[in-house]
Write an enzyme that holds these catalytic residues in place. Structure first.
Site, PDB file in Angstrom:
ATOM      1  N   ARG A   1      71.977   3.829  27.970  1.00 13.73           N
ATOM      2  CA  ARG A   1      71.369   2.612  28.485  1.00 13.73           C
ATOM      3  C   ARG A   1      70.772   1.957  28.017  1.00 13.73           C
ATOM      4  O   ARG A   1      70.296   0.371  28.098  1.00 13.73           O
ATOM      5  CB  ARG A   1      71.043   2.565  29.767  1.00 13.73           C
ATOM      6  CG  ARG A   1      71.446   3.875  30.941  1.00 13.73           C
ATOM      7  CD  ARG A   1      72.912   2.434  31.281  1.00 13.73           C
ATOM      8  NE  ARG A   1      73.852   3.340  32.236  1.00 13.73           N
ATOM      9  CZ  ARG A   1      74.708   3.610  31.799  1.00 13.73           C
ATOM     10  NH1 ARG A   1      74.994   2.780  30.447  1.00 13.73           N
ATOM     11  NH2 ARG A   1      75.870   3.647  32.808  1.00 13.73           N
TER      12      ARG A   1
ATOM     13  N   GLU B   1      72.899   0.141  25.780  1.00 13.78           N
ATOM     14  CA  GLU B   1      73.265  -0.958  25.755  1.00 13.78           C
ATOM     15  C   GLU B   1      72.518  -1.832  26.216  1.00 13.78           C
ATOM     16  O   GLU B   1      73.206  -2.806  25.594  1.00 13.78           O
ATOM     17  CB  GLU B   1      74.089  -0.452  27.087  1.00 13.78           C
ATOM     18  CG  GLU B   1      74.897  -1.171  28.277  1.00 13.78           C
ATOM     19  CD  GLU B   1      75.239  -0.548  29.166  1.00 13.78           C
ATOM     20  OE1 GLU B   1      76.630  -0.901  30.240  1.00 13.78           O
ATOM     21  OE2 GLU B   1      74.351   0.003  30.115  1.00 13.78           O
TER      22      GLU B   1
ATOM     23  N   SER C   1      60.375  -5.767  12.092  1.00 15.56           N
ATOM     24  CA  SER C   1      59.969  -4.411  11.858  1.00 15.56           C
ATOM     25  C   SER C   1      59.767  -3.429  12.997  1.00 15.56           C
ATOM     26  O   SER C   1      59.344  -3.468  13.711  1.00 15.56           O
ATOM     27  CB  SER C   1      58.618  -4.560  10.690  1.00 15.56           C
ATOM     28  OG  SER C   1      58.943  -2.958  10.292  1.00 15.56           O
TER      29      SER C   1
END
Length: 163
Positions: free
Chosen positions: A103, A106, A129
């Site tokens: 997830r 995703e 960064s």
């Protein structure tokens, strides 16, 4: 009996982790300590502390001393396990199989370009960064009693150089 949620590790499911991971997680489980408790004892952020356990962050000499004390692991043994540099990025297969890690992947897959566009508009051409970086995880409960995960990423903005 209290219900304590503790992250543990089945090393057989994570063959790419360093040997230090098994030692650290075994001691953590034996002492029944959360990452929050360990982080508090060593003076680090809980995500940074967990990253040490997974071999994704370098432990300082001070971290090693404090970890040996809180986990009951011989300091010299722990030093031998943690004194090298992390081999980052090898711990997770790609794409991730774990649902929660997937997830997170995703989120970046679905919103990555949106994040990039908004950051470029706010900061100009550059990157955030992941080295000059910090992150936190908080639990928030709404008025209906639903729990929400609040994940904050804070990375230094690095503008691209003109050459």
């Amino acid at each position: 009996m209290s219900n304590i949620n503790l992250a543990t590790l089945d090393i057989s499911e994570h063959p790419n982790l360093p040997s230090s991971s098994a030692v650290l997680f075994e001691a953590k489980a034996k002492k029944k300590l959360s990452f929050e408790a360990i982080a508090s004892a060593i003076g680090r952020n809980e995500v940074a502390t967990a990253a040490i356990f997974y071999g994704q962050a370098k432990a300082s000499a001070e971290d090693i001393v404090k970890l040996s004390e809180v986990l009951g692991i011989d300091r010299f043994y722990l030093e031998s396990l943690l004194s090298g540099f992390p081999d980052r990025g090898k711990s997770v297969t790609f794409p991730p199989k774990d649902p929660l890690i997937y997830r997170l992947f995703e989120i970046v897959q679905n919103y990555g370009y949106a994040y990039k566009a908004v950051m470029n508009e706010k900061f100009g051409d550059g990157i955030m960064s992941a080295i000059s970086f910090s992150t936190t995880v908080e639990k928030e409960t709404d008025l209906d009693g639903n729990n929400w995960a609040v994940v904050t990423w804070r990375g230094k903005w690095l503008p691209y150089s003109r050459f």
